[in-house]
Write a protein that holds these residues in place. Structure first.
Motif, PDB file in Angstrom:
ATOM      1  N   ALA A  80     -19.619  15.327  22.400  1.00 43.73           N
ATOM      2  CA  ALA A  80     -18.855  15.063  21.182  1.00 43.73           C
ATOM      3  C   ALA A  80     -17.468  14.526  21.533  1.00 43.73           C
ATOM      4  O   ALA A  80     -16.996  13.561  20.926  1.00 43.73           O
ATOM      5  CB  ALA A  80     -18.746  16.321  20.327  1.00 43.73           C
ATOM      6  N   GLU A  81     -16.816  15.147  22.524  1.00 40.86           N
ATOM      7  CA  GLU A  81     -15.492  14.682  22.946  1.00 40.86           C
ATOM      8  C   GLU A  81     -15.560  13.279  23.542  1.00 40.86           C
ATOM      9  O   GLU A  81     -14.677  12.442  23.294  1.00 40.86           O
ATOM     10  CB  GLU A  81     -14.884  15.656  23.959  1.00 40.86           C
ATOM     11  CG  GLU A  81     -14.517  16.991  23.375  1.00 40.86           C
ATOM     12  CD  GLU A  81     -13.336  16.937  22.421  1.00 40.86           C
ATOM     13  OE1 GLU A  81     -12.619  15.917  22.380  1.00 40.86           O
ATOM     14  OE2 GLU A  81     -13.142  17.930  21.705  1.00 40.86           O
ATOM     15  N   GLU A  82     -16.594  13.015  24.308  1.00 41.94           N
ATOM     16  CA  GLU A  82     -16.752  11.692  24.905  1.00 41.94           C
ATOM     17  C   GLU A  82     -16.979  10.633  23.830  1.00 41.94           C
ATOM     18  O   GLU A  82     -16.424   9.528  23.894  1.00 41.94           O
ATOM     19  CB  GLU A  82     -17.892  11.701  25.915  1.00 41.94           C
ATOM     20  CG  GLU A  82     -17.588  12.560  27.138  1.00 41.94           C
ATOM     21  CD  GLU A  82     -18.799  12.865  27.982  1.00 41.94           C
ATOM     22  OE1 GLU A  82     -19.921  12.418  27.644  1.00 41.94           O
ATOM     23  OE2 GLU A  82     -18.644  13.582  28.989  1.00 41.94           O
TER      24      GLU A  82
ATOM     25  N   ASP B 185     -23.547  25.578  13.853  1.00 45.80           N
ATOM     26  CA  ASP B 185     -23.365  25.596  15.304  1.00 45.80           C
ATOM     27  C   ASP B 185     -23.441  24.179  15.866  1.00 45.80           C
ATOM     28  O   ASP B 185     -24.172  23.881  16.803  1.00 45.80           O
ATOM     29  CB  ASP B 185     -24.405  26.502  15.968  1.00 45.80           C
ATOM     30  CG  ASP B 185     -24.007  26.889  17.386  1.00 45.80           C
ATOM     31  OD1 ASP B 185     -22.792  26.970  17.655  1.00 45.80           O
ATOM     32  OD2 ASP B 185     -24.912  27.104  18.211  1.00 45.80           O
ATOM     33  N   THR B 186     -22.673  23.299  15.227  1.00 47.82           N
ATOM     34  CA  THR B 186     -22.679  21.874  15.560  1.00 47.82           C
ATOM     35  C   THR B 186     -21.253  21.363  15.692  1.00 47.82           C
ATOM     36  O   THR B 186     -20.368  21.766  14.941  1.00 47.82           O
ATOM     37  CB  THR B 186     -23.386  21.073  14.445  1.00 47.82           C
ATOM     38  OG1 THR B 186     -24.694  21.613  14.249  1.00 47.82           O
ATOM     39  CG2 THR B 186     -23.505  19.614  14.780  1.00 47.82           C
ATOM     40  N   PHE B 187     -21.032  20.477  16.654  1.00 51.21           N
ATOM     41  CA  PHE B 187     -19.764  19.765  16.744  1.00 51.21           C
ATOM     42  C   PHE B 187     -19.883  18.505  15.898  1.00 51.21           C
ATOM     43  O   PHE B 187     -20.864  17.761  16.006  1.00 51.21           O
ATOM     44  CB  PHE B 187     -19.431  19.376  18.183  1.00 51.21           C
ATOM     45  CG  PHE B 187     -19.048  20.545  19.041  1.00 51.21           C
ATOM     46  CD1 PHE B 187     -17.840  21.190  18.868  1.00 51.21           C
ATOM     47  CD2 PHE B 187     -19.899  20.992  20.030  1.00 51.21           C
ATOM     48  CE1 PHE B 187     -17.481  22.274  19.655  1.00 51.21           C
ATOM     49  CE2 PHE B 187     -19.567  22.070  20.833  1.00 51.21           C
ATOM     50  CZ  PHE B 187     -18.355  22.713  20.641  1.00 51.21           C
ATOM     51  N   LEU B 188     -18.889  18.266  15.067  1.00 54.19           N
ATOM     52  CA  LEU B 188     -18.852  17.073  14.229  1.00 54.19           C
ATOM     53  C   LEU B 188     -17.745  16.155  14.708  1.00 54.19           C
ATOM     54  O   LEU B 188     -16.629  16.611  14.969  1.00 54.19           O
ATOM     55  CB  LEU B 188     -18.583  17.452  12.769  1.00 54.19           C
ATOM     56  CG  LEU B 188     -19.491  18.497  12.138  1.00 54.19           C
ATOM     57  CD1 LEU B 188     -19.006  18.817  10.735  1.00 54.19           C
ATOM     58  CD2 LEU B 188     -20.927  18.028  12.129  1.00 54.19           C
ATOM     59  N   VAL B 189     -18.036  14.881  14.810  1.00 57.66           N
ATOM     60  CA  VAL B 189     -17.006  13.879  15.072  1.00 57.66           C
ATOM     61  C   VAL B 189     -16.659  13.303  13.714  1.00 57.66           C
ATOM     62  O   VAL B 189     -17.521  12.777  13.011  1.00 57.66           O
ATOM     63  CB  VAL B 189     -17.482  12.783  16.046  1.00 57.66           C
ATOM     64  CG1 VAL B 189     -16.374  11.766  16.277  1.00 57.66           C
ATOM     65  CG2 VAL B 189     -17.942  13.400  17.363  1.00 57.66           C
ATOM     66  N   ILE B 190     -15.391  13.464  13.328  1.00 63.44           N
ATOM     67  CA  ILE B 190     -14.970  13.074  11.986  1.00 63.44           C
ATOM     68  C   ILE B 190     -13.811  12.091  12.027  1.00 63.44           C
ATOM     69  O   ILE B 190     -13.128  11.952  13.041  1.00 63.44           O
ATOM     70  CB  ILE B 190     -14.552  14.303  11.144  1.00 63.44           C
ATOM     71  CG1 ILE B 190     -13.291  14.947  11.721  1.00 63.44           C
ATOM     72  CG2 ILE B 190     -15.688  15.302  11.042  1.00 63.44           C
ATOM     73  CD1 ILE B 190     -12.621  15.928  10.780  1.00 63.44           C
ATOM     74  N   VAL B 191     -13.612  11.438  10.893  1.00 62.78           N
ATOM     75  CA  VAL B 191     -12.432  10.620  10.638  1.00 62.78           C
ATOM     76  C   VAL B 191     -11.858  11.131   9.332  1.00 62.78           C
ATOM     77  O   VAL B 191     -12.568  11.224   8.326  1.00 62.78           O
ATOM     78  CB  VAL B 191     -12.794   9.122  10.531  1.00 62.78           C
ATOM     79  CG1 VAL B 191     -11.565   8.307  10.170  1.00 62.78           C
ATOM     80  CG2 VAL B 191     -13.409   8.624  11.812  1.00 62.78           C
TER      81      VAL B 191
ATOM     82  N   ARG C 226     -22.961  13.907  14.857  1.00 60.01           N
ATOM     83  CA  ARG C 226     -23.146  15.355  15.036  1.00 60.01           C
ATOM     84  C   ARG C 226     -23.747  15.608  16.410  1.00 60.01           C
ATOM     85  O   ARG C 226     -24.599  14.849  16.865  1.00 60.01           O
ATOM     86  CB  ARG C 226     -24.117  15.903  13.983  1.00 60.01           C
ATOM     87  CG  ARG C 226     -23.651  15.725  12.579  1.00 60.01           C
ATOM     88  CD  ARG C 226     -24.774  16.075  11.594  1.00 60.01           C
ATOM     89  NE  ARG C 226     -24.416  15.703  10.253  1.00 60.01           N
ATOM     90  CZ  ARG C 226     -23.771  16.482   9.396  1.00 60.01           C
ATOM     91  NH1 ARG C 226     -23.436  17.701   9.745  1.00 60.01           N
ATOM     92  NH2 ARG C 226     -23.456  16.050   8.194  1.00 60.01           N
ATOM     93  N   PHE C 227     -23.291  16.701  17.046  1.00 58.34           N
ATOM     94  CA  PHE C 227     -23.795  17.080  18.363  1.00 58.34           C
ATOM     95  C   PHE C 227     -24.064  18.577  18.380  1.00 58.34           C
ATOM     96  O   PHE C 227     -23.226  19.359  17.929  1.00 58.34           O
ATOM     97  CB  PHE C 227     -22.770  16.746  19.452  1.00 58.34           C
ATOM     98  CG  PHE C 227     -22.522  15.278  19.620  1.00 58.34           C
ATOM     99  CD1 PHE C 227     -23.259  14.533  20.531  1.00 58.34           C
ATOM    100  CD2 PHE C 227     -21.561  14.623  18.871  1.00 58.34           C
ATOM    101  CE1 PHE C 227     -23.037  13.178  20.692  1.00 58.34           C
ATOM    102  CE2 PHE C 227     -21.333  13.267  19.024  1.00 58.34           C
ATOM    103  CZ  PHE C 227     -22.075  12.547  19.931  1.00 58.34           C
TER     104      PHE C 227
END
Length: 60
Positions: free
Chosen positions: A21-23, A44-50, A9-10
């Protein structure tokens, strides 16, 4: 049904010109993990998911 696993999470308010998050997702994809970034508007968070696709066995 498609399930997802959050791997990081970012906060959305990162420094201008910075895309942590993208990096992070790009680095995971380079390792072979199909990571993607989505926005959780409620927090209001970017999530990196699979994403994990359900198999026919799991649906039965």
């Amino acid at each position: 049904m498609n399930e997802r696993t959050v791997i990081e999470r970012f906060p959305a308010g990162g420094p201008r010109g910075s895309w942590p998050a993208e990096e992070f997702a790009h680095a995971r994809r380079a390792e072979g993990l199909p990571a993607e970034v989505v926005m959780d508007l409620a927090t209001d968070t970017f999530l990196v998911i699979v994403r994990e696709k359900a198999t026919a066995d799991a649906a039965a």
